[in-house]
Write an enzyme that holds these catalytic residues in place. Structure first.
Site, PDB file in Angstrom:
ATOM      1  N   LYS A 256       0.870  -1.179   0.000  1.00 65.06           N
ATOM      2  CA  LYS A 256       0.000   0.000   0.000  1.00 65.06           C
ATOM      3  C   LYS A 256       0.902   1.222   0.000  1.00 65.06           C
ATOM      4  CE  LYS A 256      -3.232   3.066   0.636  1.00 65.06           C
ATOM      5  NZ  LYS A 256      -4.099   3.447  -0.513  1.00 65.06           N
TER       6      LYS A 256
ATOM      7  N   GLY B  53      -8.134   7.786   0.905  1.00 69.02           N
ATOM      8  CA  GLY B  53      -7.420   8.841   1.630  1.00 69.02           C
ATOM      9  C   GLY B  53      -6.082   8.385   2.186  1.00 69.02           C
TER      10      GLY B  53
ATOM     11  N   ASN C  90       4.384   7.046  -6.239  1.00 64.37           N
ATOM     12  CA  ASN C  90       3.005   7.254  -6.661  1.00 64.37           C
ATOM     13  C   ASN C  90       2.727   8.747  -6.768  1.00 64.37           C
ATOM     14  OD1 ASN C  90       0.259   7.483  -6.929  1.00 64.37           O
ATOM     15  ND2 ASN C  90      -0.247   6.023  -5.306  1.00 64.37           N
TER      16      ASN C  90
ATOM     17  N   CYS D  50      -2.212   9.950  -6.533  1.00 67.76           N
ATOM     18  CA  CYS D  50      -3.308   9.712  -5.604  1.00 67.76           C
ATOM     19  C   CYS D  50      -4.323  10.840  -5.763  1.00 67.76           C
ATOM     20  CB  CYS D  50      -2.831   9.665  -4.153  1.00 67.76           C
ATOM     21  SG  CYS D  50      -4.221   9.369  -3.035  1.00 67.76           S
TER      22      CYS D  50
HETATM   23  C1  ERO Z   1      -2.280   6.492  -2.780  1.00 67.94           C
HETATM   24  C2  ERO Z   1      -3.576   6.829  -2.732  1.00 67.94           C
HETATM   25  C3  ERO Z   1      -4.566   6.314  -3.667  1.00 67.94           C
HETATM   26  C4  ERO Z   1      -5.849   6.048  -3.231  1.00 67.94           C
HETATM   27  C5  ERO Z   1      -6.308   6.313  -1.840  1.00 67.94           C
HETATM   28  O1  ERO Z   1      -5.627   5.891  -0.863  1.00 67.94           O
HETATM   29  O2  ERO Z   1      -7.364   6.992  -1.739  1.00 67.94           O
HETATM   30  N1  ERO Z   1      -6.790   5.593  -4.107  1.00 67.94           N
HETATM   31  C6  ERO Z   1      -6.504   5.380  -5.430  1.00 67.94           C
HETATM   32  O3  ERO Z   1      -7.363   4.958  -6.239  1.00 67.94           O
HETATM   33  N2  ERO Z   1      -5.237   5.615  -5.871  1.00 67.94           N
HETATM   34  C7  ERO Z   1      -4.257   6.073  -5.055  1.00 67.94           C
HETATM   35  O4  ERO Z   1      -3.108   6.266  -5.538  1.00 67.94           O
END
Ligand code: ERO
Length: 310
Positions: A44, A71, A126, A129
């Site tokens: 994650k 989030g 990443n 987000c």
């Molecule tokens: C890292 C947060 C991400 C999240 C999140 O944690 O809300 N949701 C996504 O679809 N892609 C993301 O890159």
């Protein structure tokens, strides 16, 4: 058939991994992925400090995919760095450490800690987000992308990949690829969820997730055409030394075949992995092998990137 792939000097038995964010927040979940047929596991996305994430409900399955505004809930950078180093000590090289700092400074701090550590595996920065209130996606700010890469590569000499949002304008592929080709990136991972979609409940006449008044990232079948286009566009534009990880809309061996035909070296499954769990990895790799045998392909290189126009 041979499903093996190498990214730099890291060998994968098959190209199918989980996508960051789905069933990969805890070491228990990550162990389950590594114990399955999956070619590897992605953590994650981590922030420097642990986060609870957004209020629930923050993810909903939809008829053809999912919507989420998690989030960035995660146990914090140290938790995941420790995990991937322990896996490396145990001889497992098929981990991807995903980081998603809330600022350029936070990302650079995490990259410096990785650089100072013994971790030799893949790192996924990443930049996409969509769900941290008040934070627009770095991936849509090309100057910010250039700034973070310029700063990162003054000190980072590991295997760095970028997780990018989907793009929908061909000039954006030209402009961003020209930036990315200036850096020794190991890979580009395309796509993250399509940001800020909306789903409604007919009976209650409400949105289906609580955060951001119901706006959230869309994944699953809905996004496969966008994912394939982004993979193809980047493959045609990026330096061949920059590999491609294809993410978005995969739930079958056929979907994996299509991603690889468009240019993917590895693929990641997010939305579909949620309800099906780790059995999806054996099912999808078996289906991929069946397609390859039917077509007479003995390795992924036989068809990777060989999509034809008409
Ligand atoms: C890292 C947060 C991400 C999240 C999140 O944690 O809300 N949701 C996504 O679809 N892609 C993301 O890159």
């Amino acid at each position: 058939s041979n499903l093996q792939v190498s990214i730099n000097d890291i060998n994968f038995n098959n190209p199918v991994l989980n996508a960051a964010g789905v069933r990969c927040q805890s070491t228990t979940e990550l162990d389950a992925i590594l114990a399955s047929t999956a070619g590897g596991a992605v953590t994650k996305s981590a922030t420097l400090q642990p986060r609870n994430g957004n209020e629930t409900p923050r993810m909903q399955s939809l008829p053809f995919g999912s919507i989420n505004s998690m989030g960035l809930p995660n146990y914090g950078f140290d938790y995941y760095l420790d995990y991937v180093i322990n896996q490396q000590i145990a001889g497992n090289q098929n981990l991807i450490l995903s980081i998603a700092g809330l600022s350029i400074a936070e990302n650079l701090t995490m990259l410096r800690q990785i650089q100072a550590s013994d971790y030799q595996g893949l790192v996924e920065l990443n930049l996409s987000c969509p769900n941290v209130a008040g934070k627009s996606q770095v991936g849509y700010d090309f100057e910010a992308v250039a700034d973070i890469l310029a700063a990162a590569f003054t000190f980072f000499d590991g295997h760095l990949g970028l997780k990018l949002p989907p793009y929908f304008d061909l000039n954006q592929f030209d402009e961003l690829s020209a930036i990315l080709n200036q850096y020794p990136l190991t890979y580009v991972n395309s796509i993250n969820s399509i940001g800020n979609g909306l789903a409604v409940d007919l009976d209650t006449e409400t949105v289906v997730i609580k955060p951001k008044a119901g706006f959230g990232g869309i994944g699953g079948d809905y996004v496969k055409p966008t994912a394939l286009a982004n993979i193809r566009a980047f493959r045609l534009r990026l330096n061949p030394a920059i590999k491609i990880i294809g993410t978005g809309g995969i739930s079958s061996g056929q979907d994996v075949f299509e991603h690889i035909l468009c240019g993917a070296d590895l693929v990641q499954i997010g939305t579909a992995f949620g309800p099906e769990g780790t059995p999806i990895f054996e099912r999808v790799t078996d289906e991929l092998e069946t397609i390859m045998v039917a077509k007479g392909y003995r390795s992924l290189a036989d068809f990777r990137g060989k999509l034809k126009i008409i």
